[in-house]
Motif scaffolding. Sequence first.
Motif, PDB file in Angstrom:
ATOM      1  N   VAL A  29      43.515  42.606  49.163  1.00  0.00           N
ATOM      2  CA  VAL A  29      42.794  43.833  48.961  1.00  0.00           C
ATOM      3  C   VAL A  29      41.901  44.110  49.898  1.00  0.00           C
ATOM      4  O   VAL A  29      41.846  45.292  50.439  1.00  0.00           O
ATOM      5  CB  VAL A  29      42.041  43.839  47.476  1.00  0.00           C
ATOM      6  CG1 VAL A  29      41.319  45.279  47.302  1.00  0.00           C
ATOM      7  CG2 VAL A  29      43.126  43.688  46.171  1.00  0.00           C
ATOM      8  N   HIS A  30      41.149  43.282  50.645  1.00  0.00           N
ATOM      9  CA  HIS A  30      40.244  43.552  51.415  1.00  0.00           C
ATOM     10  C   HIS A  30      41.185  43.703  52.784  1.00  0.00           C
ATOM     11  O   HIS A  30      40.782  44.695  53.564  1.00  0.00           O
ATOM     12  CB  HIS A  30      39.674  42.286  51.714  1.00  0.00           C
ATOM     13  CG  HIS A  30      38.577  42.407  52.939  1.00  0.00           C
ATOM     14  ND1 HIS A  30      38.648  42.237  54.391  1.00  0.00           N
ATOM     15  CD2 HIS A  30      37.194  43.195  53.096  1.00  0.00           C
ATOM     16  CE1 HIS A  30      37.687  42.625  55.172  1.00  0.00           C
ATOM     17  NE2 HIS A  30      36.854  42.966  54.491  1.00  0.00           N
ATOM     18  N   GLY A  31      42.320  43.052  53.177  1.00  0.00           N
ATOM     19  CA  GLY A  31      43.148  43.474  54.359  1.00  0.00           C
ATOM     20  C   GLY A  31      43.646  45.044  53.950  1.00  0.00           C
ATOM     21  O   GLY A  31      43.704  45.574  55.029  1.00  0.00           O
ATOM     22  N   ALA A  93      32.345  39.414  58.531  1.00  0.00           N
ATOM     23  CA  ALA A  93      32.159  38.103  57.653  1.00  0.00           C
ATOM     24  C   ALA A  93      31.447  38.642  56.290  1.00  0.00           C
ATOM     25  O   ALA A  93      31.937  38.279  55.334  1.00  0.00           O
ATOM     26  CB  ALA A  93      32.081  36.846  58.377  1.00  0.00           C
ATOM     27  N   PHE A  94      30.336  38.963  56.850  1.00  0.00           N
ATOM     28  CA  PHE A  94      29.022  39.419  55.579  1.00  0.00           C
ATOM     29  C   PHE A  94      29.848  40.375  54.924  1.00  0.00           C
ATOM     30  O   PHE A  94      29.887  40.456  53.554  1.00  0.00           O
ATOM     31  CB  PHE A  94      27.806  39.598  56.226  1.00  0.00           C
ATOM     32  CG  PHE A  94      26.882  40.100  55.323  1.00  0.00           C
ATOM     33  CD1 PHE A  94      26.148  38.939  54.410  1.00  0.00           C
ATOM     34  CD2 PHE A  94      26.615  41.139  54.965  1.00  0.00           C
ATOM     35  CE1 PHE A  94      25.421  39.762  53.646  1.00  0.00           C
ATOM     36  CE2 PHE A  94      25.716  41.639  54.292  1.00  0.00           C
ATOM     37  CZ  PHE A  94      24.894  40.743  53.157  1.00  0.00           C
ATOM     38  N   ALA A  98      30.830  40.409  50.844  1.00  0.00           N
ATOM     39  CA  ALA A  98      30.421  41.262  49.852  1.00  0.00           C
ATOM     40  C   ALA A  98      31.141  42.258  49.211  1.00  0.00           C
ATOM     41  O   ALA A  98      31.400  42.219  47.927  1.00  0.00           O
ATOM     42  CB  ALA A  98      29.151  42.469  50.360  1.00  0.00           C
ATOM     43  N   PHE A  99      32.402  42.590  50.102  1.00  0.00           N
ATOM     44  CA  PHE A  99      33.484  43.542  49.284  1.00  0.00           C
ATOM     45  C   PHE A  99      34.280  42.408  48.227  1.00  0.00           C
ATOM     46  O   PHE A  99      34.529  42.859  47.434  1.00  0.00           O
ATOM     47  CB  PHE A  99      34.358  43.642  50.583  1.00  0.00           C
ATOM     48  CG  PHE A  99      35.593  44.602  50.128  1.00  0.00           C
ATOM     49  CD1 PHE A  99      35.374  46.226  49.845  1.00  0.00           C
ATOM     50  CD2 PHE A  99      36.841  43.987  49.778  1.00  0.00           C
ATOM     51  CE1 PHE A  99      36.680  46.902  49.434  1.00  0.00           C
ATOM     52  CE2 PHE A  99      37.997  44.615  49.360  1.00  0.00           C
ATOM     53  CZ  PHE A  99      37.900  45.995  49.053  1.00  0.00           C
ATOM     54  N   GLU A 100      34.566  41.290  48.878  1.00  0.00           N
ATOM     55  CA  GLU A 100      35.260  40.267  47.825  1.00  0.00           C
ATOM     56  C   GLU A 100      34.387  39.797  46.593  1.00  0.00           C
ATOM     57  O   GLU A 100      35.086  40.050  45.491  1.00  0.00           O
ATOM     58  CB  GLU A 100      35.817  39.001  48.537  1.00  0.00           C
ATOM     59  CG  GLU A 100      36.710  39.295  49.892  1.00  0.00           C
ATOM     60  CD  GLU A 100      37.135  38.063  50.428  1.00  0.00           C
ATOM     61  OE1 GLU A 100      36.548  37.021  50.320  1.00  0.00           O
ATOM     62  OE2 GLU A 100      38.294  37.968  51.038  1.00  0.00           O
ATOM     63  N   VAL A 103      35.251  42.881  44.417  1.00  0.00           N
ATOM     64  CA  VAL A 103      36.530  42.832  44.039  1.00  0.00           C
ATOM     65  C   VAL A 103      36.638  41.722  42.751  1.00  0.00           C
ATOM     66  O   VAL A 103      37.445  42.082  41.798  1.00  0.00           O
ATOM     67  CB  VAL A 103      37.518  42.746  45.023  1.00  0.00           C
ATOM     68  CG1 VAL A 103      38.716  42.531  44.524  1.00  0.00           C
ATOM     69  CG2 VAL A 103      37.532  44.095  46.154  1.00  0.00           C
ATOM     70  N   LYS A 104      36.369  40.591  43.301  1.00  0.00           N
ATOM     71  CA  LYS A 104      36.320  39.274  42.132  1.00  0.00           C
ATOM     72  C   LYS A 104      35.613  39.871  40.603  1.00  0.00           C
ATOM     73  O   LYS A 104      36.054  39.387  39.867  1.00  0.00           O
ATOM     74  CB  LYS A 104      35.623  38.301  42.574  1.00  0.00           C
ATOM     75  CG  LYS A 104      36.522  37.533  43.634  1.00  0.00           C
ATOM     76  CD  LYS A 104      35.667  36.133  44.167  1.00  0.00           C
ATOM     77  CE  LYS A 104      36.639  35.455  44.972  1.00  0.00           C
ATOM     78  NZ  LYS A 104      36.141  34.237  45.591  1.00  0.00           N
ATOM     79  N   SER A 105      34.536  40.771  40.758  1.00  0.00           N
ATOM     80  CA  SER A 105      33.915  41.019  39.634  1.00  0.00           C
ATOM     81  C   SER A 105      34.810  41.948  38.966  1.00  0.00           C
ATOM     82  O   SER A 105      34.870  42.037  37.675  1.00  0.00           O
ATOM     83  CB  SER A 105      32.419  41.909  39.914  1.00  0.00           C
ATOM     84  OG  SER A 105      31.856  40.867  40.704  1.00  0.00           O
ATOM     85  N   VAL A 106      35.475  43.085  39.507  1.00  0.00           N
ATOM     86  CA  VAL A 106      36.291  43.856  38.935  1.00  0.00           C
ATOM     87  C   VAL A 106      37.251  43.130  38.433  1.00  0.00           C
ATOM     88  O   VAL A 106      37.989  43.461  37.111  1.00  0.00           O
ATOM     89  CB  VAL A 106      36.763  44.939  40.021  1.00  0.00           C
ATOM     90  CG1 VAL A 106      37.900  45.734  39.637  1.00  0.00           C
ATOM     91  CG2 VAL A 106      35.663  45.961  40.304  1.00  0.00           C
ATOM     92  N   LEU A 107      38.026  42.197  39.144  1.00  0.00           N
ATOM     93  CA  LEU A 107      39.153  41.510  38.516  1.00  0.00           C
ATOM     94  C   LEU A 107      38.731  40.610  37.369  1.00  0.00           C
ATOM     95  O   LEU A 107      39.496  40.530  36.356  1.00  0.00           O
ATOM     96  CB  LEU A 107      39.521  40.327  39.593  1.00  0.00           C
ATOM     97  CG  LEU A 107      40.689  40.901  40.870  1.00  0.00           C
ATOM     98  CD1 LEU A 107      40.967  39.938  41.695  1.00  0.00           C
ATOM     99  CD2 LEU A 107      41.645  41.658  40.175  1.00  0.00           C
TER     100      LEU A 107
END
Length: 191
Positions: A29-31, A93-94, A98-100, A103-107
């Motif tokens: 998703v980040h890519g 990287a930071f 933060a983005f991941e 997204v993990k929280s949403v997942l």
Amino acid sequence: MYLPITIFLLVFITEFILFLGYSYVTSTVHGLYVRLTKDPKVAKQRKLKYELLRMKGELSQTSSQDEFAKWAKMRRKLDKGVADLEKLNSEIAFSKTAFELKVKSVLWVIVHGSQVIMVMWYRKAAVFYLPPGWFGPAQRLLSLPFAPRGSVSVAVWFAVCRRMIKALALTANDFVVSSEKKIPKHESVSS
């Protein structure tokens, strides 16, 4: 008849996400996010990497003994570029971390929260009714916690769907592994 299919699809999607793993899904998703938004930091990083590679090539072609002043100037410029790249890499990287995390929280909410919400919302609804007398005293267990007697509850249907999908995934995995072992490797014929 939409409720059993909805629950099955929800379980299928959540099990697929769990099968792939949060890390894989979040990095994918980040890519996609970086490609779609055309992040200026990533574009700057690519440009800086290209420039550093070009400068390294020029530096390797310059003699440090014959053209010391030119070589030293290029070396300082290269070192500054490497420091800038490291700083930019840490910023990227930071922001990626933060983005991941988001997204993990949403997942997590999708995987676990959606199922809890469905169970709570349809706690008294019957997914479908069983033929009378087929399951004897087990009929009451299949309707737990709040569904009408003689029916299958949403919570039980979630458990059944999850169990079936996991069993199918294990069977498919065993089939793929066993078929890979049976494929003979071509051996060269020696004369």
